[in-house]
Scaffold this motif. Structure first.
Motif, PDB file in Angstrom:
ATOM      1  N   VAL A 297      16.709  18.928 -22.262  1.00 32.38           N
ATOM      2  CA  VAL A 297      16.435  18.633 -23.672  1.00 32.38           C
ATOM      3  C   VAL A 297      17.413  17.605 -24.260  1.00 32.38           C
ATOM      4  N   PRO A 298      18.725  17.657 -23.925  1.00 34.04           N
ATOM      5  CA  PRO A 298      19.636  16.643 -24.471  1.00 34.04           C
ATOM      6  C   PRO A 298      19.246  15.211 -24.101  1.00 34.04           C
ATOM      7  N   TYR A 299      18.562  15.030 -22.967  1.00 31.02           N
ATOM      8  CA  TYR A 299      18.094  13.684 -22.607  1.00 31.02           C
ATOM      9  C   TYR A 299      17.062  13.202 -23.617  1.00 31.02           C
ATOM     10  N   GLY A 300      16.217  14.114 -24.090  1.00 30.72           N
ATOM     11  CA  GLY A 300      15.275  13.769 -25.147  1.00 30.72           C
ATOM     12  C   GLY A 300      15.997  13.502 -26.458  1.00 30.72           C
ATOM     13  N   MET A 301      17.008  14.305 -26.763  1.00 35.66           N
ATOM     14  CA  MET A 301      17.770  14.140 -27.998  1.00 35.66           C
ATOM     15  C   MET A 301      18.437  12.766 -28.063  1.00 35.66           C
ATOM     16  N   VAL A 302      18.903  12.288 -26.921  1.00 36.84           N
ATOM     17  CA  VAL A 302      19.646  11.024 -26.887  1.00 36.84           C
ATOM     18  C   VAL A 302      18.730   9.819 -26.692  1.00 36.84           C
ATOM     19  N   LEU A 303      17.741   9.941 -25.792  1.00 34.17           N
ATOM     20  CA  LEU A 303      16.958   8.775 -25.391  1.00 34.17           C
ATOM     21  C   LEU A 303      15.604   8.650 -26.076  1.00 34.17           C
ATOM     22  N   ASP A 304      14.955   9.764 -26.364  1.00 32.44           N
ATOM     23  CA  ASP A 304      13.592   9.689 -26.898  1.00 32.44           C
ATOM     24  C   ASP A 304      13.623   9.365 -28.391  1.00 32.44           C
ATOM     25  N   PRO A 305      12.820   8.408 -28.840  1.00 31.12           N
ATOM     26  CA  PRO A 305      12.835   8.016 -30.253  1.00 31.12           C
ATOM     27  C   PRO A 305      12.584   9.168 -31.218  1.00 31.12           C
ATOM     28  N   ASP A 306      11.740  10.134 -30.823  1.00 36.27           N
ATOM     29  CA  ASP A 306      11.475  11.252 -31.728  1.00 36.27           C
ATOM     30  C   ASP A 306      12.219  12.526 -31.334  1.00 36.27           C
ATOM     31  N   GLY A 307      13.089  12.410 -30.324  1.00 42.42           N
ATOM     32  CA  GLY A 307      13.914  13.540 -29.934  1.00 42.42           C
ATOM     33  C   GLY A 307      13.194  14.640 -29.182  1.00 42.42           C
ATOM     34  N   LYS A 308      11.956  14.382 -28.780  1.00 40.71           N
ATOM     35  CA  LYS A 308      11.156  15.393 -28.094  1.00 40.71           C
ATOM     36  C   LYS A 308      10.878  14.959 -26.657  1.00 40.71           C
ATOM     37  N   VAL A 309      10.597  15.942 -25.811  1.00 42.39           N
ATOM     38  CA  VAL A 309      10.206  15.673 -24.429  1.00 42.39           C
ATOM     39  C   VAL A 309       8.795  16.214 -24.233  1.00 42.39           C
ATOM     40  N   ASP A 310       7.891  15.357 -23.757  1.00 42.87           N
ATOM     41  CA  ASP A 310       6.536  15.812 -23.436  1.00 42.87           C
ATOM     42  C   ASP A 310       6.555  16.555 -22.115  1.00 42.87           C
TER      43      ASP A 310
END
Length: 248
Positions: free
Chosen positions: A58-71
């Motif tokens: 999840v932290p990878y989504g928090m840092v890299l994903d524009p909306d902070g979510k992981v599909d």
């Protein structure tokens, strides 16, 4: 609350690792997490190990994903067994696989084919056209509609499997990846082979060597892997090739 604080700390540690590797703070990439739900992986799902893995990512989504979510997508064998489970965020990552996947997704405890979920990933982020909408009757009556063209989004796919691809799907998987490379899709595929047994993951090694936008991490003890420190986990996942892709 403890989990939330840990995730925030993990995200800060990841950002520091990326800073040290020269990845600019404004670099973003949509994230997809593909989870194998074949029969051989049932134990790891039911005991919660793969849910812990999702939470660690999840932290990878928090840092890299524009909306902070992981599909999150689940897959086993064949096109019909690819399923978009939804998104995972810091707020709902605890026991995610246990709550949302076990006995609930198409193809639960099926076989293993890679190509169809990879194809669906590329559709999801706009690098391939989606499927036509409407069933057989709609097409027969001439009222089927083309799927809307989605915006092309730079993305990272983390693909987790405990087994080799079915040999019958190897050629198709290579073709999906080759076509993606030829189009110049801005997608990086990180394959994680997670199995404590004698699976050699030869096909994943072949893929990783063949394509510049693919990497492979072999995990022989998933229980230990999900308990690694943030620094150790990042060292395993952030290979030189992925870091170069993020910098490019």
């Amino acid at each position: 609350m403890t989990l939330q604080l840990n995730l925030k700390k993990s995200a800060e540690t990841l950002r520091l690792s990326l800073d040290k590797a020269g990845v600019a703070a404004d670099i973003k990439a949509e994230l997809i997490f593909d989870m194998d739900v074949s029969g051989s992986f049932e134990h790891e799902h039911e005991e919660g190990t793969t849910s812990k893995l999702v939470a660690r990512l999840v932290p990878y989504g928090m840092v890299l994903d524009p909306d902070g979510k992981v599909d999150v997508f689940s897959f086993s064998n064949g096109k019909a067994h690819v399923h978009h489970v939804g998104t995972v965020t810091p707020d709902d990552c605890e026991n995610y696989i246990v709550r949302n996947v076990i006995d609930k997704v198409p193809g639960w405890k099926g076989g293993t084919t890679y190509s169809y979920v990879l194809e669906r990933n590329l559709q999801h982020f706009g690098w391939l056209p989606g499927e036509e909408t409407g069933g057989f009757l709609s097409r027969f009556l001439g009222i089927s509609r083309e799927a809307p063209v989605l915006e092309k989004k730079r993305s990272v796919v983390i693909f987790v499997t405990d087994g080799e691809n079915d040999p019958s799907d190897e050629e198709r998987t290579m073709r999906v990846l080759e076509d993606s490379e030829k189009r110049g899709d801005q997608v990086y595929f990180l394959f994680m082979g997670a199995c404590e047994h004698t699976v050699e993951f030869k096909f994943l090694d072949t893929i990783a060597k063949r394509f510049k936008n693919t990497g492979v991490v072999i995990v022989r003890d998933l229980d230990s892997f999900v308990d690694l420190s943030d620094e150790e986990l990042n060292a395993q996942l952030l290979g030189s090739e992925l870091l170069q892709w993020l910098r490019s």
